[in-house]
Design a protein around this motif. Structure first.
Motif, short mmCIF file in Angstrom:
data_model
loop_
_atom_site.label_atom_id
_atom_site.label_comp_id
_atom_site.label_asym_id
_atom_site.label_seq_id
_atom_site.Cartn_x
_atom_site.Cartn_y
_atom_site.Cartn_z
N GLU A 268 -7.96 23.02 21.47
CA GLU A 268 -8.51 24.53 22.29
C GLU A 268 -10.12 24.67 22.78
N GLY A 269 -10.09 24.59 23.88
CA GLY A 269 -11.49 24.89 24.25
C GLY A 269 -12.13 23.70 24.81
N MET A 270 -11.21 22.52 24.84
CA MET A 270 -11.61 20.76 24.66
C MET A 270 -11.71 20.62 26.52
N LYS A 271 -10.86 21.00 27.38
CA LYS A 271 -10.14 20.90 28.66
C LYS A 271 -9.57 22.40 28.47
N GLU A 272 -9.68 22.74 30.28
CA GLU A 272 -9.50 23.93 30.91
C GLU A 272 -9.01 23.92 32.20
N THR A 273 -7.54 24.12 32.05
CA THR A 273 -6.90 24.15 33.92
C THR A 273 -7.90 24.95 35.06
N GLY A 274 -7.56 25.25 36.44
CA GLY A 274 -7.86 26.28 37.61
C GLY A 274 -8.84 25.69 37.15
N GLU A 275 -10.11 26.68 38.06
CA GLU A 275 -11.23 26.78 37.98
C GLU A 275 -12.51 26.23 36.88
N ARG A 276 -11.82 26.62 35.85
CA ARG A 276 -12.82 26.30 34.59
C ARG A 276 -12.64 24.95 34.16
N VAL A 277 -13.96 24.47 33.84
CA VAL A 277 -14.33 22.81 33.45
C VAL A 277 -14.53 23.33 31.73
N GLY A 278 -13.36 21.99 31.39
CA GLY A 278 -13.91 22.32 29.55
C GLY A 278 -14.76 21.41 29.54
N PRO A 279 -15.70 21.19 28.13
CA PRO A 279 -16.65 20.20 27.71
C PRO A 279 -16.24 18.95 27.57
N LEU A 280 -15.41 18.52 27.16
CA LEU A 280 -14.52 17.56 26.88
C LEU A 280 -14.39 16.68 29.09
N SER A 281 -14.87 15.40 28.84
CA SER A 281 -14.48 15.66 30.09
C SER A 281 -13.43 14.18 30.70
N ALA A 282 -12.71 14.16 31.44
CA ALA A 282 -12.10 12.71 32.41
C ALA A 282 -12.53 11.95 32.54
N GLU A 283 -13.94 12.73 33.69
CA GLU A 283 -14.78 12.01 34.47
C GLU A 283 -15.41 11.05 34.45
N PRO A 284 -15.17 9.51 34.99
CA PRO A 284 -15.66 8.61 34.32
C PRO A 284 -17.44 8.52 35.09
N GLU A 285 -18.04 7.79 34.45
CA GLU A 285 -19.80 7.65 34.86
C GLU A 285 -19.20 5.48 35.23
N LEU A 286 -20.55 5.99 36.29
CA LEU A 286 -19.80 4.46 37.24
C LEU A 286 -21.05 3.39 36.94
N LYS A 287 -20.50 1.79 37.37
CA LYS A 287 -21.95 1.08 37.92
C LYS A 287 -21.37 0.17 38.76
N MET A 288 -22.27 -0.16 39.88
CA MET A 288 -21.90 -1.30 40.71
C MET A 288 -23.12 -2.61 40.47
N MET A 289 -22.65 -3.44 40.92
CA MET A 289 -23.55 -4.62 40.81
C MET A 289 -23.08 -5.65 41.32
N THR A 290 -24.24 -6.78 41.65
CA THR A 290 -23.26 -7.83 42.47
C THR A 290 -23.97 -8.50 41.65
N LEU A 291 -22.77 -9.61 41.98
CA LEU A 291 -22.35 -10.76 41.18
C LEU A 291 -23.94 -11.85 41.27
N THR A 292 -24.43 -12.47 40.83
CA THR A 292 -25.59 -13.94 40.83
C THR A 292 -24.94 -14.57 39.85
N LYS A 293 -25.88 -16.10 40.78
CA LYS A 293 -25.42 -17.07 40.36
C LYS A 293 -26.19 -17.19 38.82
N GLU A 294 -26.64 -16.65 38.46
CA GLU A 294 -27.48 -16.39 36.90
C GLU A 294 -26.55 -14.96 36.16
N ASP A 295 -25.96 -14.72 36.33
CA ASP A 295 -24.47 -13.59 35.95
C ASP A 295 -23.95 -14.59 35.22
#
Length: 388
Positions: A268-295
């Motif tokens: 209860e209170g973690m996720k809300e539907t509709g316009e309300r957004v709860g504190p527990l988020s399913a949205e990921p944080e993203l990080k992009m990188m171009t690989l080089t030979k050193e990776d």
């Protein structure tokens, strides 16, 4: 490197001026997956466009004409060696129940995501997909996300040209689908953290929601590709409080040890539907990188791994094992076994993706010469000790 005659250079500069200095940034071009957020893209004044299936490259004319020196040639050669790199992917995985009564972790490795779901792409390069899912409250959520998230990503309208948007939307859509599809209460009361890694050409995209972690080995140095979403993180704490949530004794709303996860709709209170957004988020944080030979390779692990390994420690351990036998699956098994020896009490899951056929090269550590001396007090103490 070649030097063009002045007439040819002038003609090319006139042609470039006709481009009106417009910049377009598609994600897929000439076999390389590009993004304006790429960390290793050094030439900020270049633009690439797809025209009728062909590639047009436009370069801004603000660059100065420079004389060619030996240092410049050496730098160009080094840059080409690093950037003209085509990774050869090998993956392995291993998991263990650890000190828990139930196994709630799961994982997935798909060599060609598009082909796996019958999607035809313009590029011949495969889209490789790897994921670790750390369930809590049961295995329902972790197994649901493992089975559905890859397909949702492929079927998103932005795949693969707008991959970052496609992945973000797919995390959210899969979370909503889990809430709707759960007919069994035992499945509904579970949740899962999710970390995925997608590799297309030389590009690596990591998406994280929770406290799984991805760490890249760059010539033996650990590069964290994700941040743990835990209540102790100040950035997460501010986000939670802005949405009406709170941190109590290190737990989100006094109930959950992570601040981002899929599932947990029963709390209860973690996720809300509709316009309300709860504190527990399913949205990921993203990080992009171009690989080089050193990776060299990428380690993806559930939090049971990171409870007993630091990021650099895990890279060092895996690197030594790969240098010994160069077997990625065996290396994963050894990481899990070492974690259990170190007293891990949680489920342990690890996926390792190598970018080379050869084992990582040995690192040569340059040790500075240190002049050692003894103080007068130390010398007197040693003299008294010797004299008894």
């Amino acid at each position: 490197m070649c030097v063009k005659d002045a007439e040819q250079v002038c003609q090319e500069m006139e042609d470039l001026d006709d481009s009106n200095n417009k910049k377009t940034w598609p994600l897929l071009c000439g076999g390389d997956f590009l993004c304006c957020q790429m960390e290793n893209w050094d030439d900020k004044d270049s633009a690439v466009a797809m025209v009728g299936g062909s590639t047009r490259v436009s370069i801004q004319t603000s660059f100065p004409l420079e004389s060619i020196s030996e240092d410049a040639v050496a730098t160009d050669k080094k840059h080409n060696v690093l950037t003209n790199f085509v990774p050869t992917l090998r993956s392995g995985e291993w998991s263990d129940i650890g000190g828990r009564a139930y196994m709630e972790d799961t994982h997935i490795c798909i060599a060609d995501l598009a082909k796996n779901f019958g999607c035809n792409l313009m590029s011949e390069e495969p889209v490789s997909f790897y994921g670790v899912f750390d369930g809590h409250g049961g295995k329902g959520a972790s197994h649901f996300v493992r089975d559905h998230l890859p397909r949702v990503i492929v079927e998103d309208a932005g795949f693969p040209l707008e991959l970052e948007k496609a992945v973000t939307r797919s995390f959210m859509a899969t979370d909503a689908a889990f809430a709707k599809s759960c007919s069994l209460e035992s499945a509904l009361v579970s949740g899962t953290t999710v970390l995925t890694a997608i590799i297309l050409g030389r590009s690596l995209l990591v998406a994280n929601a929770g406290d799984c972690r991805a760490v890249l080995s760059r010539h033996g140095t650990a590069i964290e590709m994700s941040k743990d979403h835990r209540p102790c993180c100040m950035k997460e704490k501010r986000r939670i409080e802005s949405l009406g949530g709170f941190i109590d004794d290190g737990y989100l709303n006094g109930q959950l040890g992570v601040t981002r996860a899929l599932g947990d709709w029963h709390l209860e209170g973690m996720k809300e539907t509709g316009e309300r957004v709860g504190p527990l988020s399913a949205e990921p944080e993203l990080k992009m990188m171009t690989l080089t030979k050193e990776d060299e390779f990428l380690i993806i692990g559930s939090d049971g791994i990171w409870d007993v390994f630091t990021s650099q420690n895990a890279i060092d351990f895996a690197r030594r094992r790969l240098q010994e036998h160069n077997d990625v699956k065996l290396c994963c098994k050894e990481i899990v076994e070492e974690g259990m020896k170190r007293g891990a009490t949680d489920n342990l899951t690890v996926v390792l993706v190598s970018f080379h056929l050869e084992p990582p090269p040995s690192s040569v550590i340059q040790r500075a010469r240190v002049r050692r001396s003894i103080s007068a007090e130390g010398l007197q103490s040693l003299k008294c000790l010797l004299e008894g």
